[in-house]
Scaffold this active site. Structure first.
Site, PDB file in Angstrom:
ATOM      1  CG  ASP A   1      -2.063  -0.988   1.084  1.00 54.63           C
ATOM      2  OD1 ASP A   1      -2.317  -1.480  -0.044  1.00 54.63           O
ATOM      3  OD2 ASP A   1      -2.691  -1.298   2.116  1.00 54.63           O
TER       4      ASP A   1
ATOM      5  CG  ASP B   1       0.526  -4.387 -10.085  1.00 56.82           C
ATOM      6  OD1 ASP B   1      -0.345  -4.685 -10.931  1.00 56.82           O
ATOM      7  OD2 ASP B   1       1.624  -4.975 -10.007  1.00 56.82           O
TER       8      ASP B   1
END
Length: 110
Positions: A5, A31
């Site tokens: 994160d 991602d």
């Protein structure tokens, strides 16, 4: 998960530095990110992609005192005779992204 994160949040901060106000940087999934650059031709988009790639590579991602090696692969596409619909544009960029990964990652293609 916390380190991942952190990387995603920091990556967005780094990427925003190279995105103009009239452009759109968005997380596409997982991602993957997309930058929509209206009024930018393919050659200009390639330059932006390579600058972004270099900025991420040079940025010091550090999590809990440990440096994290972070790089990105970038696929660049543009609207044209064979790429008209938004899903065609995404598919073309995704194909270039996969090519970049196959060729060794940490590169931009388009």
């Amino acid at each position: 998960h916390a380190a991942g994160d952190f990387v995603l949040r920091t990556l967005v901060e780094v990427a925003r530095e190279g995105v103009r106000r009239e452009e759109c940087l968005a997380r596409y999934g997982g991602d993957e990110f997309v930058v929509v650059m209206p009024e930018t031709e393919l050659g200009g988009a390639r330059i932006v992609a390579e600058r972004l790639r270099g900025r991420v590579e040079q940025h010091g991602f550090e999590w809990q005192g440990q440096r994290l090696p972070v790089t990105v692969s970038v696929g660049v596409a543009s609207l044209g005779p064979d790429v008209i619909a938004p899903e065609d544009l995404i598919a073309a960029a995704d194909a270039r992204l996969l090519d970049a990964k196959v060729l060794g990652r940490n590169r931009s293609l388009g």
